[in-house]
Design an enzyme around this catalytic site. Structure first.
Site, PDB file in Angstrom:
ATOM      1  N   HIS A  28       3.726   4.858  12.601  1.00 30.64           N
ATOM      2  CA  HIS A  28       3.937   4.747  11.148  1.00 30.64           C
ATOM      3  C   HIS A  28       4.968   5.803  10.734  1.00 30.64           C
ATOM      4  O   HIS A  28       4.626   6.970  10.531  1.00 30.64           O
ATOM      5  CB  HIS A  28       2.601   4.985  10.424  1.00 30.64           C
ATOM      6  N   ARG A  67       0.840  -1.197   0.000  1.00 28.19           N
ATOM      7  CA  ARG A  67       0.000   0.000   0.000  1.00 28.19           C
ATOM      8  C   ARG A  67       0.878   1.251   0.000  1.00 28.19           C
ATOM      9  O   ARG A  67       1.033   1.912  -1.020  1.00 28.19           O
ATOM     10  CB  ARG A  67      -0.957  -0.011   1.210  1.00 28.19           C
ATOM     11  N   THR A 111       3.894  11.502   8.936  1.00 26.26           N
ATOM     12  CA  THR A 111       3.562  11.488   7.506  1.00 26.26           C
ATOM     13  C   THR A 111       4.646  12.101   6.633  1.00 26.26           C
ATOM     14  O   THR A 111       4.934  11.614   5.537  1.00 26.26           O
ATOM     15  CB  THR A 111       2.231  12.226   7.275  1.00 26.26           C
ATOM     16  N   GLU A 146      -3.655  11.169  10.082  1.00 21.86           N
ATOM     17  CA  GLU A 146      -2.725  11.687   9.072  1.00 21.86           C
ATOM     18  C   GLU A 146      -2.082  12.989   9.528  1.00 21.86           C
ATOM     19  O   GLU A 146      -2.742  13.875  10.063  1.00 21.86           O
ATOM     20  CB  GLU A 146      -3.458  11.901   7.740  1.00 21.86           C
TER      21      GLU A 146
END
Length: 519
Positions: free
Chosen positions: A207, A16, A179, A146
């Protein structure tokens, strides 16, 4: 919490987020094969395979993966990114057979206000609407915040209010992305520790992105701060500078935090090569863990120390990853480096000849960047002024190819004084050449080493007549080696590399037979 109790989930997002790498796009079959290897062989805890509503091809790829995962009882490990669009993403995912949606929401006030043109209250209302519908369709819901790293830095109250507003919404994981890759390790630790302390009821994923080259270090500090799931990709694929490297993350967490992980390290190299082939993105030879040269010692003093007491070994041993340590030959080589390579080839030299060969290797190293193990038998023959010539020579060849036609190769070889004329066909000129070569070898009952990688390189700025370098990697039994050919024609360059391989293999087998007869 003791170190033995530190369990960390690895979520792979190569299919992804990794597919956002410039120039990378997987076919449905490629995506399906990669997913199977990551879940079954690598044994990652979770895998994020696509973004909803991208294309019909993407939907077909997700169907292939989910159908297979269901038969393997792995469907709960498969996740798909979705959007705050009420029914659209949820329906797309359920139609594709998915059971988990990773909902992309705004984790910074700037994104919420300037991109969505909404207040936080309006955004939360839309998020809850999508979550409610997802739950009605039987989906597990995780949420991405995000731009969380900038959002937490610029306006932490926005993040706090976001979390409190979704506390009782049935969210399984809150995923905190850096991000834009702007965080340093101490910032990761402070911010995630604050989030874990303030919201003990939440399960947090981290992440990272690698824009400052800090992604792996940031994962380490995220886990120290309390994150219990981390996201990464194979070969550091991802937008801009990429995501955290899964191979690096796994090794660092195990070695530095004694973390308990499900990942099978022995599969990392093969998976890395698979991703290279499917993505078309080569990794650096010195990439940690999976790079071609990371288990190669160059300095002679290092080889000597290894021989005497493994003085230059660290915990990242090649055997751990199903690999072997190698010793480079060049101007920094010492006796131990040469002996290691002779042992690998099964060759023996007298002390006098050994010293002669070593001097020649050091001399060649001043003018040639790398001397491979495949060069060694030819250096030995040259130095010892042996009358033995190449046992196999290409006297002539004709290779033709055409549009919508199979390539044809006709070759005239001489081996040990015998002449052979053979023809082969294949998918391209080099494939046809190899087909003809194998016919010759089969007549002499010689097994051709397996070709495991074939790389063609033209230097930047090269013109139509530029020299082409073909590097071919071979495997013969447990021996893995490279041969290099150079020519202005790329097929001819590969042919040159192959002729080196054939002579090396004949010499190697002859040496092995001699040793066997002595024993």
């Amino acid at each position: 919490m003791s170190k033995k109790e530190l369990f960390v989930e690895i979520m792979d997002t190569t299919l992804r987020d990794g597919e956002q790498t410039q120039g990378v796009s997987y076919t449905p079959a490629e995506k399906s094969n990669i997913a199977k290897v990551i879940l079954k062989s690598l044994k990652a805890d979770r895998i994020e395979i696509a973004s909803a509503r991208i294309s019909d091809g993407e939907k077909e790829a997700v169907k292939h993966v989910t159908q297979w995962a269901k038969t393997e009882n792995l469907l709960e490990k498969v996740e798909v990114l979705g959007f705050v669009d009420h029914k659209l993403s949820v329906d797309w995912i359920t139609e594709a057979g998915g059971k988990t949606i990773n909902l992309l929401t705004k984790g910074s006030k700037k994104h919420c206000v300037h991109q969505l043109k909404k207040t936080l209250e309006e955004h939360i209302s839309a998020i809850k609407q999508t979550i409610q519908y997802a739950h009605q369709q039987g989906l597990t819901v995780n949420v991405y915040l995000e731009d969380w790293s900038n959002g937490y830095r610029d306006n932490p109250e926005y993040v706090y209010e976001y979390m409190e507003s979704l506390k009782d919404s049935g969210i399984t994981r809150f995923m905190l992305p850096d991000t834009l890759g702007v965080m340093a390790p101490y910032e990761v630790y402070d911010s995630i520790h604050d989030m874990v302390t303030r919201f003990p009821w939440a399960h947090f994923d981290f992440h990272p992105h690698n824009d400052y080259g800090l992604a792996t270090a940031n994962v380490l500090f995220a886990v120290k701060a309390g994150a219990r799931s981390v996201h990464c990709t194979m070969n550091c694929l991802g937008e801009r500078a990429g995501n955290a490297s899964l191979a690096e993350v796994v090794v660092v967490l195990r070695d530095k935090l004694n973390a308990q992980l499900s990942v099978d390290e022995t599969t990392l190299t093969a998976l890395s090569e698979m991703i290279e082939n499917f993505s078309g993105k080569r990794i650096a030879s010195n990439a940690p863990i999976v790079g071609e040269d990371v288990f190669t010692q160059t300095s002679g003093i290092h080889a000597d120390g290894d021989k005497k007491a493994n003085l230059y070994h660290n915990p990242i041993t090649p055997e751990r990853f199903g690999r072997q340590r190698t010793y480079a030959l060049g101007k920094m080589s010492g006796k131990a480096s040469l002996q290691k390579n002779l042992d690998q080839l099964g060759l023996q030299l007298s002390e006098e000849n050994f010293d002669k060969v070593l001097r020649r290797i050091v001399s060649l190293g001043d003018s040639k960047k790398v001397i491979t193990v495949a060069d060694l038998p030819f250096i030995i023959t040259d130095v010892l002024e042996s009358s033995e010539q190449d046992r196999i020579q290409l006297l002539n060849s004709s290779i033709t190819s055409g549009h919508n036609l199979k390539a044809i190769a006709t070759i005239h070889l001489e081996m040990d004084g015998h002449s052979y004329l053979e023809t082969g066909s294949g998918n391209g000129g080099y494939d046809a050449f190899m087909s003809a070569v194998k016919k010759v070898l089969s007549k002499e009952k010689i097994k051709c080493p397996e070709l495991i990688d074939y790389e063609v390189r033209i230097p930047k700025g090269g013109k139509t007549d530029a020299l082409t370098e073909a590097t071919v990697t071979w495997k013969a039994e447990d021996l893995r080696f490279k041969t290099v050919g150079v020519d202005s024609d790329q097929v001819a360059a590969a042919v040159n590399a192959t002729m080196k391989m054939l002579n090396l293999e004949l010499m190697r087998q002859s040496s092995l037979n001699t040793l066997a007869s002595k024993n």
